[in-house]
Design a protein around this motif. Structure first.
Motif, PDB file in Angstrom:
ATOM      1  N   SER A 141       0.797  -1.226   0.000  1.00 15.41           N
ATOM      2  CA  SER A 141       0.000   0.000   0.000  1.00 15.41           C
ATOM      3  C   SER A 141       0.832   1.279   0.000  1.00 15.41           C
ATOM      4  CB  SER A 141      -0.943  -0.004   1.198  1.00 15.41           C
ATOM      5  OG  SER A 141      -0.207  -0.173   2.376  1.00 15.41           O
ATOM      6  N   CYS A 142       2.122   1.167   0.221  1.00 11.37           N
ATOM      7  CA  CYS A 142       2.945   2.374   0.218  1.00 11.37           C
ATOM      8  C   CYS A 142       4.376   2.005  -0.156  1.00 11.37           C
ATOM      9  CB  CYS A 142       2.908   3.051   1.594  1.00 11.37           C
ATOM     10  SG  CYS A 142       3.731   2.100   2.878  1.00 11.37           S
ATOM     11  N   GLY A 164       6.911   1.985   1.653  1.00  9.14           N
ATOM     12  CA  GLY A 164       7.534   1.133   2.669  1.00  9.14           C
ATOM     13  C   GLY A 164       7.306  -0.333   2.335  1.00  9.14           C
ATOM     14  N   CYS A 165       6.101  -0.647   1.861  1.00  7.91           N
ATOM     15  CA  CYS A 165       5.780  -2.020   1.461  1.00  7.91           C
ATOM     16  C   CYS A 165       6.635  -2.445   0.266  1.00  7.91           C
ATOM     17  CB  CYS A 165       4.308  -2.133   1.052  1.00  7.91           C
ATOM     18  SG  CYS A 165       3.135  -1.786   2.366  1.00  7.91           S
TER      19      CYS A 165
HETATM   20 CU   LIG Z   1       3.282   0.114   3.222  1.00  8.49          CU
END
Ligand SMILES: [Cu+2]
Length: 69
Positions: free
Chosen positions: A11-12, A14-15
């Motif tokens: 989802s972002c 970071g993922c």
């Molecule tokens: Cu994420």
């Protein structure tokens, strides 16, 4: 050779960074490019690298992967 994986659960950035990191550590994997927009990972790897290991590494990080195309 190259394998395209469809990743779900990102989802972002970071993922996508996390998925990139775990895929990069799989035996035989040379390069990983992730697109967060399409949810696709383009993996460049040696002939002997195992798709199962790639999918397993992604699963272990909390996402899911399947061969795409
Ligand atoms: Cu994420």
């Amino acid at each position: 050779m190259k394998t395209k994986l469809k990743i779900t659960g990102m989802s972002c950035s970071g993922c996508s960074d996390a998925v990139e990191r775990v895929l990069s550590r799989v035996d035989g994997v040379q390069e990983v490019e992730i697109s967060l927009d399409t949810g696709e990972a383009q993996v460049t790897h040696e002939d002997g690298a195992s798709l199962e290991n790639m999918v397993g590494a992604v699963a272990k990080a909390g996402y899911s992967a399947e061969a795409d195309g």
